[in-house]
Design a protein around this motif. Structure first.
Motif, PDB file in Angstrom:
ATOM      1  N   PRO A 121      -8.000   4.882  -8.521  1.00  0.00           N
ATOM      2  CA  PRO A 121      -7.550   4.415  -8.897  1.00  0.00           C
ATOM      3  C   PRO A 121      -8.199   3.724 -10.631  1.00  0.00           C
ATOM      4  N   GLU A 136       1.098   4.276  -2.324  1.00  0.00           N
ATOM      5  CA  GLU A 136       0.418   5.359  -2.158  1.00  0.00           C
ATOM      6  C   GLU A 136       1.978   6.731  -2.659  1.00  0.00           C
ATOM      7  N   ARG A 141     -13.678   2.025   5.599  1.00  0.00           N
ATOM      8  CA  ARG A 141     -13.840   2.842   4.084  1.00  0.00           C
ATOM      9  C   ARG A 141     -13.244   3.536   3.953  1.00  0.00           C
ATOM     10  N   TYR A 171       0.090   8.353  -5.554  1.00  0.00           N
ATOM     11  CA  TYR A 171      -1.358   9.399  -4.898  1.00  0.00           C
ATOM     12  C   TYR A 171      -1.026  10.466  -4.513  1.00  0.00           C
ATOM     13  N   PHE A 192       0.909  -1.093   0.215  1.00  0.00           N
ATOM     14  CA  PHE A 192       0.133   0.249   0.177  1.00  0.00           C
ATOM     15  C   PHE A 192       1.058   1.106   0.347  1.00  0.00           C
ATOM     16  N   LYS A 204      -9.681   9.305  -1.290  1.00  0.00           N
ATOM     17  CA  LYS A 204      -9.576   9.156  -2.750  1.00  0.00           C
ATOM     18  C   LYS A 204     -10.689   8.519  -4.040  1.00  0.00           C
ATOM     19  N   GLU A 205     -11.856   8.187  -3.616  1.00  0.00           N
ATOM     20  CA  GLU A 205     -12.249   7.437  -4.381  1.00  0.00           C
ATOM     21  C   GLU A 205     -12.524   8.165  -6.056  1.00  0.00           C
ATOM     22  N   TYR A 226      -9.976   3.873   0.867  1.00  0.00           N
ATOM     23  CA  TYR A 226     -10.641   4.125  -0.781  1.00  0.00           C
ATOM     24  C   TYR A 226     -10.979   4.799  -1.094  1.00  0.00           C
ATOM     25  N   HIS A 227     -12.332   5.528   0.040  1.00  0.00           N
ATOM     26  CA  HIS A 227     -13.581   6.290  -0.458  1.00  0.00           C
ATOM     27  C   HIS A 227     -12.315   7.769  -0.319  1.00  0.00           C
ATOM     28  N   SER A 280      -4.877  -0.511  -7.033  1.00  0.00           N
ATOM     29  CA  SER A 280      -3.951  -0.238  -7.843  1.00  0.00           C
ATOM     30  C   SER A 280      -2.979  -1.061  -8.677  1.00  0.00           C
ATOM     31  N   SER A 313      -7.621  -2.162  -1.479  1.00  0.00           N
ATOM     32  CA  SER A 313      -7.542  -0.840  -2.092  1.00  0.00           C
ATOM     33  C   SER A 313      -5.624  -1.148  -2.913  1.00  0.00           C
ATOM     34  N   ASN A 314      -5.272  -2.060  -2.376  1.00  0.00           N
ATOM     35  CA  ASN A 314      -3.715  -2.733  -2.890  1.00  0.00           C
ATOM     36  C   ASN A 314      -4.324  -3.002  -4.808  1.00  0.00           C
TER      37      ASN A 314
END
Length: 348
Positions: free
Chosen positions: A167, A72, A157, A75, A68, A163-164, A160-161, A236, A232-233
């Motif tokens: 990805p 990141e 949540r 991001y 992760f 940076k919704e 992820y949310h 990505s 999340s991974n």
């Protein structure tokens, strides 16, 4: 800024300037992250970063956090990590080893769904997303969850949310024609149609503030377990590799096609616990938007993509299956902890 504004900013998770507070690396969770973070907090150099992930499992905390953090850097990054690390060859080599193991664990956990041919992608996606006999976390949150359990759910949540859409946006320059236009249409809604306050990530911040949670980016990274990070991974992984673009759009389709009913339940549960309309707006928005996005993602995006790239049609279904399987494993973990009277987070 007045004293009142400063107190409000601190309460809302922002510094006195109104900017995001510093996002720093979380505490290591084992030998892999200890080695990785030690290097990342120093200037980049050309020496290798030896990371041994032999035998790491899908939900391994140390393994998933290491991957992760590598992702990141593409991001928002970390304030204590030199931005030159993003493309530093030693880190890319180390990330390759992490990704190799992650793909192995995904393949072991998610059988590739059968597909008769690219023309069957739309039907296969509908059958795949309709076949869900796993535990219903959304039903529990709607009817039975206490306030602290709902707060834990939102913390999970937030990874992820906050940076919704980001990805899945990696796919835009990798598509063309009708699939590209379809994805842009979906993503434009996710980003609020050009209105910052309507971005889904910003609506989720309002949900977090309504529950008294720190809504700053990355604030809860150190609290979530490996299975949460794995969700999340996977996004990505699919997004950052062009060869996996079919899996990425299939992943997005699965999320859109299974979103409306759970979000309706989340909104009901939040209001049952005293949440107001502002706090529930994130979920209300997804009930409406995802009902439309489901059709666009399934037909305009995935079906057309498979017709243009029949050799990648199986990847579309595999990406969808990965999304569904990881969500199920995560829900089983969270509900299992709650059933045992325990927190689902790493730290109370």
């Amino acid at each position: 800024m007045t004293a009142v504004d400063a107190r409000r900013a601190r309460r809302e998770g922002r510094g006195a300037t109104g900017r995001e507070p510093a996002t720093r690396l979380p505490a290591p969770r084992g030998p892999v992250t200890a080695t990785l973070f030690d290097r990342l907090t120093r200037p980049p150099d050309d020496s290798p970063i030896p990371l041994d992930v032999t035998g790491a499992e899908l939900g391994d905390d140390d393994f998933q956090l290491a991957l992760f953090v590598c992702y990141e850097l593409h991001y928002q990054g970390f304030d204590d990590v030199d931005e030159r690390w993003e493309w530093a060859p030693p880190l890319l080599a180390a990330r390759m080893e992490l990704e190799r193991r992650f793909e192995e664990t995904l393949a072991a956990a998610v059988p590739r769904p059968p597909l008769d041919g690219p023309v069957e992608v739309r039907r296969a996606l509908r059958e795949l997303t309709a076949d869900d006999d796993g535990p219903s976390l959304s039903a529990f949150l709607s009817r039975r969850a206490g306030l602290e359990q709902f707060r834990e759910f939102v913390i999970h949540r937030s990874i992820y949310h906050l940076k919704e859409a980001d990805p899945h946006t990696w796919a835009i320059p990798r598509l063309r024609g009708r699939p590209k236009a379809a994805l842009v249409e979906i993503q434009a809604d996710e980003y609020g149609g050009g209105r910052a306050e309507r971005m889904h990530s910003e609506l989720f911040r309002a949900t977090m503030r309504g529950l008294g949670l720190d809504d700053s980016y990355g604030a809860h990274l150190g609290r979530v377990p490996g299975i949460t990070l794995a969700i999340s991974n996977a996004m990505s992984l699919f997004g950052l590799h062009r060869r996996l673009r079919g899996a990425l759009i299939g992943h997005l389709a699965a999320l859109e096609m299974t979103s409306s009913l759970p979000n309706r339940r989340y909104a009901i549960g939040l209001r049952r616990l005293g949440g107001d309309d502002t706090a529930a707006l994130f979920y209300d928005e997804h009930v409406q938007a995802d009902a439309v996005h489901e059709q666009i993602a399934c037909h305009d995006l995935c079906e057309n993509f498979a017709a243009e790239h029949p050799w990648l049609a199986g990847d579309v279904l595999y990406g969808a299956a990965c999304a569904l399987r990881l969500e199920r494993l995560w829900a089983e973990y969270v509900l299992g902890r709650w059933d045992a009277g325990l927190t689902s987070l790493r730290h109370p």
